[in-house]
Write a protein that holds these residues in place. Structure first.
Motif, PDB file in Angstrom:
ATOM      1  N   THR A  23       0.842  -1.196   0.000  1.00 16.83           N
ATOM      2  CA  THR A  23       0.000   0.000   0.000  1.00 16.83           C
ATOM      3  C   THR A  23       0.880   1.251   0.000  1.00 16.83           C
ATOM      4  N   ALA A  27       1.150   4.041  -2.904  1.00 12.13           N
ATOM      5  CA  ALA A  27       0.857   5.446  -2.571  1.00 12.13           C
ATOM      6  C   ALA A  27       2.008   6.331  -3.052  1.00 12.13           C
ATOM      7  N   GLY A  30       1.785   7.398  -6.455  1.00 14.20           N
ATOM      8  CA  GLY A  30       0.646   8.266  -6.758  1.00 14.20           C
ATOM      9  C   GLY A  30      -0.615   7.515  -7.139  1.00 14.20           C
ATOM     10  N   LYS A  31      -0.696   6.226  -6.755  1.00  9.14           N
ATOM     11  CA  LYS A  31      -1.853   5.429  -7.190  1.00  9.14           C
ATOM     12  C   LYS A  31      -3.042   5.488  -6.227  1.00  9.14           C
ATOM     13  N   ARG A  32      -2.916   6.233  -5.137  1.00  4.22           N
ATOM     14  CA  ARG A  32      -4.018   6.448  -4.185  1.00  4.22           C
ATOM     15  C   ARG A  32      -4.711   5.164  -3.708  1.00  4.22           C
ATOM     16  N   ILE A  34      -6.284   2.035  -1.442  1.00  5.75           N
ATOM     17  CA  ILE A  34      -7.070   1.958  -0.203  1.00  5.75           C
ATOM     18  C   ILE A  34      -6.761   0.604   0.444  1.00  5.75           C
ATOM     19  N   GLU A  75      -8.150   9.064   5.852  1.00  4.93           N
ATOM     20  CA  GLU A  75      -6.906   9.373   5.136  1.00  4.93           C
ATOM     21  C   GLU A  75      -5.853   9.720   6.170  1.00  4.93           C
ATOM     22  N   GLY A  79      -0.805   9.967   3.571  1.00  7.11           N
ATOM     23  CA  GLY A  79      -1.515   9.952   2.293  1.00  7.11           C
ATOM     24  C   GLY A  79      -2.202   8.620   2.035  1.00  7.11           C
ATOM     25  N   VAL A  80      -1.885   7.613   2.893  1.00  4.57           N
ATOM     26  CA  VAL A  80      -2.523   6.300   2.728  1.00  4.57           C
ATOM     27  C   VAL A  80      -3.973   6.375   3.195  1.00  4.57           C
ATOM     28  N   ARG A  81      -4.868   5.774   2.439  1.00  3.36           N
ATOM     29  CA  ARG A  81      -6.285   5.715   2.845  1.00  3.36           C
ATOM     30  C   ARG A  81      -6.600   4.311   3.320  1.00  3.36           C
ATOM     31  N   GLN A 117     -13.875   4.217  -7.561  1.00  2.00           N
ATOM     32  CA  GLN A 117     -12.795   5.213  -7.531  1.00  2.00           C
ATOM     33  C   GLN A 117     -11.664   4.852  -8.484  1.00  2.00           C
ATOM     34  N   VAL A 119      -9.104   2.863  -8.075  1.00  2.23           N
ATOM     35  CA  VAL A 119      -7.780   2.772  -7.440  1.00  2.23           C
ATOM     36  C   VAL A 119      -7.603   1.345  -6.898  1.00  2.23           C
TER      37      VAL A 119
END
Ligand SMILES: Nc1ncnc2c1ncn2[C@@H]1O[C@H](COP(=O)(O)OP(=O)(O)O)[C@@H](O)[C@H]1O
Ligand SMILES: [Mg+2]
Length: 254
Positions: A23, A27, A30-32, A34, A75, A79-81, A117, A119
């Motif tokens: 993860t 992140a 830039g792949k966002r 979850i 979040e 920046g990790v969700r 989303q 992602v």
């Protein structure tokens, strides 16, 4: 983009370590991504530094009260969700284990919300093949199976393979999986033997990247950090960076 379940019914093989660092690596690209913690032990949640949460704020509320998944997502500063787990999740496992429809709940919930989303969604599973892990397997497009380099682990991956094959009939599709050898110790001949046996049996399904046994991977959770933040030049960071690249290039998250 894909939903990935990180699953092996054996404990201590590196599921949570792999979810955490995959993860984080995604992140950083830039792949966002979850991350969903689906283990009542909530190790991923703790490792990500999320403490003092109630059952209502965890994925248990989705299973118990239909709380929508986006309402449970947080979040983090990194920046990790993520969606946290809580001990209460063990009640879901106990209560719903005889209900076949309950095994599809996560898939439905993801299809209705977060999957849109586009992602990568990574699910850290618990070490049992009960209703929670079944939810993860049925929701997943692909499964990543960490296998630690020891004899019992080799036995368990063969059993897991049979269990997944048995699910393919009722599911009416193939379950795509990759095996990841973890805790590889180059000083032990056993590590190489296990790699050879996995390669022989699983061929291209075995990730080329092997994750070494490395103290930075074991120590990073003590500071609620992933290995890239904790020790960027460690062998553990090197291997997980390599794994992220290998899987991205293979389209594993597409
Ligand atoms: N490659 C590795 N090198 C050193 N320690 C590791 C490695 N992978 C996992 N660990 C440690 O082993 C223990 C079990 O790993 P974990 O990821 O929690 O496994 P699981 O989620 O499958 O139970 C943890 O303490 C973790 O920090
Ligand atoms: Mg775990």
């Amino acid at each position: 983009m894909a939903v990935i379940a990180i699953f092996n019914q054996k404990g201590g093989v590196g599921k949570t370590t792999t979810t955490l660092n995959l993860t984080a690596g995604l992140a950083r690209m830039g792949k966002r991504p979850i991350a969903i913690d689906l283990d009542p032990q909530a190790h991923l949640t703790l490792t990500l530094g999320v403490t003092h949460i109630t059952g209502d704020e965890s994925i248990a509320a989705f299973f118990r009260d239909n709380t929508p998944l986006p309402a449970l997502m947080r979040e983090l500063e990194s920046g990790v969700r993520m969606i946290p787990a809580h001990m209460e999740l063990s009640k879901i496992e106990a209560l719903q284990s005889k209900n076949a429809a309950a095994a599809r709940k996560l898939k439905t919930g993801l299809d209705e919300s977060l999957a849109q989303q586009g992602v990568p969604i990574l699910i850290d599973c618990c070490p049992t093949l009960g209703v929670l892990s079944l939810n993860a397997v049925l929701a997943a497009d692909r499964i990543l199976v960490p296998v630690s380099a020891d004899f019992l682990s080799l036995q368990s991956v063969n059993k897991l393979d049979l269990a997944l094959k048995a699910l393919e009939g009722p599911l009416n599709r193939k379950i795509e999986k990759r095996i990841l050898l973890t805790r590889f110790d180059a000083r032990r001949k056993l590590s190489f033997d296990i790699y050879d046996q996995l390669k022989k049996r699983y061929g291209a399904q075995l990730c080329e990247t092997r994750v070494v046994e490395n103290v930075a991977l074991a120590a990073s959770p003590t500071q609620a950090k992933d290995v890239f933040a904790f020790a960027p030049s460690s062998p553990g960071a090197r291997d997980y960076a390599k794994l992220v690249l290998e899987l991205v290039e293979a389209g594993f998250f597409d």
